[in-house]
Design an enzyme around this catalytic site. Structure first.
Site, PDB file in Angstrom:
ATOM      1  N   GLY A  30     -15.253   2.347 -16.024  1.00 49.73           N
ATOM      2  CA  GLY A  30     -13.948   1.810 -15.641  1.00 49.73           C
ATOM      3  C   GLY A  30     -13.994   0.724 -14.597  1.00 49.73           C
ATOM      4  O   GLY A  30     -13.120   0.626 -13.746  1.00 49.73           O
ATOM      5  N   HIS A  48     -14.545   0.967  -0.999  1.00 50.45           N
ATOM      6  CA  HIS A  48     -13.434   0.101  -0.587  1.00 50.45           C
ATOM      7  C   HIS A  48     -12.377   0.843   0.206  1.00 50.45           C
ATOM      8  O   HIS A  48     -11.260   0.359   0.357  1.00 50.45           O
ATOM      9  CB  HIS A  48     -12.816  -0.570  -1.825  1.00 50.45           C
ATOM     10  CG  HIS A  48     -13.773  -1.506  -2.499  1.00 50.45           C
ATOM     11  ND1 HIS A  48     -13.663  -1.895  -3.804  1.00 50.45           N
ATOM     12  CD2 HIS A  48     -14.905  -2.111  -2.030  1.00 50.45           C
ATOM     13  CE1 HIS A  48     -14.660  -2.712  -4.114  1.00 50.45           C
ATOM     14  NE2 HIS A  48     -15.435  -2.846  -3.061  1.00 50.45           N
ATOM     15  N   TYR A  79       0.823  -1.218   0.000  1.00 45.86           N
ATOM     16  CA  TYR A  79       0.000   0.000   0.000  1.00 45.86           C
ATOM     17  C   TYR A  79       0.849   1.258   0.000  1.00 45.86           C
ATOM     18  O   TYR A  79       0.500   2.279  -0.585  1.00 45.86           O
ATOM     19  CB  TYR A  79      -0.986  -0.006   1.186  1.00 45.86           C
ATOM     20  CG  TYR A  79      -2.137  -0.934   0.932  1.00 45.86           C
ATOM     21  CD1 TYR A  79      -2.129  -2.242   1.406  1.00 45.86           C
ATOM     22  CD2 TYR A  79      -3.221  -0.528   0.141  1.00 45.86           C
ATOM     23  CE1 TYR A  79      -3.165  -3.119   1.122  1.00 45.86           C
ATOM     24  CE2 TYR A  79      -4.269  -1.396  -0.148  1.00 45.86           C
ATOM     25  CZ  TYR A  79      -4.227  -2.696   0.336  1.00 45.86           C
ATOM     26  OH  TYR A  79      -5.248  -3.570   0.038  1.00 45.86           O
TER      27      TYR A  79
HETATM   28  N1  APR Z   1     -11.063   3.858 -19.750  1.00 44.98           N
HETATM   29  C1  APR Z   1     -12.190   3.141 -19.486  1.00 44.98           C
HETATM   30  N2  APR Z   1     -12.168   1.889 -18.971  1.00 44.98           N
HETATM   31  C2  APR Z   1     -10.963   1.349 -18.711  1.00 44.98           C
HETATM   32  C3  APR Z   1      -9.743   2.033 -18.962  1.00 44.98           C
HETATM   33  C4  APR Z   1      -9.836   3.337 -19.502  1.00 44.98           C
HETATM   34  N3  APR Z   1      -8.745   4.069 -19.771  1.00 44.98           N
HETATM   35  N4  APR Z   1      -8.711   1.211 -18.601  1.00 44.98           N
HETATM   36  C5  APR Z   1      -9.270   0.073 -18.142  1.00 44.98           C
HETATM   37  N5  APR Z   1     -10.605   0.153 -18.210  1.00 44.98           N
HETATM   38  C6  APR Z   1     -11.590  -0.847 -17.782  1.00 44.98           C
HETATM   39  C7  APR Z   1     -11.171  -2.268 -18.041  1.00 44.98           C
HETATM   40  O1  APR Z   1     -11.654  -2.693 -19.298  1.00 44.98           O
HETATM   41  C8  APR Z   1     -11.878  -3.020 -16.906  1.00 44.98           C
HETATM   42  O2  APR Z   1     -13.194  -3.377 -17.298  1.00 44.98           O
HETATM   43  O3  APR Z   1     -11.694  -0.720 -16.377  1.00 44.98           O
HETATM   44  C9  APR Z   1     -11.995  -1.980 -15.795  1.00 44.98           C
HETATM   45  C10 APR Z   1     -11.064  -2.242 -14.635  1.00 44.98           C
HETATM   46  O4  APR Z   1     -11.475  -3.438 -14.034  1.00 44.98           O
HETATM   47  P1  APR Z   1     -10.707  -3.956 -12.721  1.00 44.98           P
HETATM   48  O5  APR Z   1      -9.247  -3.910 -12.962  1.00 44.98           O
HETATM   49  O6  APR Z   1     -11.348  -5.249 -12.335  1.00 44.98           O
HETATM   50  O7  APR Z   1     -11.019  -2.837 -11.612  1.00 44.98           O
HETATM   51  P2  APR Z   1     -12.334  -2.672 -10.740  1.00 44.98           P
HETATM   52  O8  APR Z   1     -13.549  -3.115 -11.499  1.00 44.98           O
HETATM   53  O9  APR Z   1     -12.320  -1.306 -10.199  1.00 44.98           O
HETATM   54  O10 APR Z   1     -12.074  -3.714  -9.540  1.00 44.98           O
HETATM   55  C11 APR Z   1     -13.037  -3.739  -8.510  1.00 44.98           C
HETATM   56  O11 APR Z   1     -11.637  -5.257  -7.263  1.00 44.98           O
HETATM   57  O12 APR Z   1      -9.629  -5.935  -6.459  1.00 44.98           O
HETATM   58  C12 APR Z   1     -10.760  -5.257  -6.147  1.00 44.98           C
HETATM   59  O13 APR Z   1     -10.856  -3.634  -4.480  1.00 44.98           O
HETATM   60  C13 APR Z   1     -10.452  -3.832  -5.800  1.00 44.98           C
HETATM   61  O14 APR Z   1     -11.923  -1.947  -6.079  1.00 44.98           O
HETATM   62  C14 APR Z   1     -11.318  -3.037  -6.762  1.00 44.98           C
HETATM   63  C15 APR Z   1     -12.356  -4.050  -7.205  1.00 44.98           C
END
Ligand code: APR
Length: 230
Positions: free
Chosen positions: A171, A105, A54
């Site tokens: 995102g 989160h 972190y």
């Molecule tokens: N613009 C739009 N979308 C994007 C971009 C971008 N520049 N870059 C990536 N993405 C999309 C990806 O296609 C994906 O669908 O953002 C998404 C990111 O997904 P994850 O990496 O799974 O992130 P998230 O959904 O926020 O994860 C949820 O998982 O691990 C836990 O606590 C953590 O809060 C997090 C939770």
């Protein structure tokens, strides 16, 4: 009375600010084992590793800047009653000017007592080390929700989703519950857009707009401000 807008964001909204997502190519969970760095068990087993994980992410957040998507979302507040519900632990929405942000989160810029989750403090950019204790003398931990821990802000978040007339979901892979299930509470009549760079099947009546957050979110915001459909 301003119309209620709900923004539901995930790691993808901060990707163009240089912060890593979790499940994309090069995502954090491709490099780290979730249970080792983002679970109570990992914390009990190796708190130094967790604090290092972190601390590295906090330094990245501090040196990152909000992007055009964060700024467009903040601009909405001049015209609408906006609430941002984010899964992100960065503070880029706030630094872009959003005034009502719910961090499902938690927040990487805050620390929490490891014995009392209500005892939290602002970190002001400092690293967290072993030996940094709260006023009750217990070790401080990042004020974030680890896998297996309760998402205490879910009920409050559900109310905002249920009252929203317009929603932008941006995102997020919508794979982590209970956060991903939040959108079930959206009104059928609300205008809903899902924004992602990767093809996604839009849930709960969202219209899918493929593209980067910094391209598509300002487009939606400008249309709404001009009274047009995106
Ligand atoms: N613009 C739009 N979308 C994007 C971009 C971008 N520049 N870059 C990536 N993405 C999309 C990806 O296609 C994906 O669908 O953002 C998404 C990111 O997904 P994850 O990496 O799974 O992130 P998230 O959904 O926020 O994860 C949820 O998982 O691990 C836990 O606590 C953590 O809060 C997090 C939770």
């Amino acid at each position: 009375m301003k119309e209620k807008v709900l923004i539901f964001s995930g790691a993808g909204v901060s990707a163009e600010s240089g912060l890593r997502t979790f499940r994309d190519m090069g995502g954090l969970w491709n490099e780290y084992a979730v249970e080792e760095v983002a679970s109570p068990e990992g914390w009990a087993k190796n708190p130094e590793l967790v604090l290092r994980f972190y601390n590295e992410r906090r330094r990245a957040v501090i040196s990152a800047q909000p992007n055009e998507a964060h700024r467009a979302i903040a601009r909405l507040e001049e015209f609408f009653d906006v609430v941002v519900i984010t899964q992100n632990i960065d503070d880029l929405h706030e630094r872009a000017g959003s005034s009502k942000v719910i961090h499902l989160h938690g927040e990487i810029v805050r620390a929490r007592s490891s014995v009392d989750p209500n005892l939290t403090c602002q970190l002001d950019g400092a690293d967290l080390e072993i030996g940094d204790t709260c006023e009750k003398g217990s070790q401080l931990r990042p004020d974030v929700v680890w896998f297996g821990e309760e998402v205490r802000l879910m009920r409050a978040a559900e109310k905002y989703v249920a009252n929203a007339e317009r929603i932008i979901t941006v995102g997020t892979s919508l794979t982590v519950h209970p956060a991903a299930g939040l959108l079930k509470k959206a009104k059928f009549s609300s205008e809903k857009y899902l924004v992602s760079v990767d093809e996604m099947h839009p849930p709960y009546g969202h219209r899918f707009l493929r593209g980067s957050a910094t391209m598509v979110v300002p487009h939606i915001v400008n249309c709404w401000i001009a009274g047009r459909k995106p």
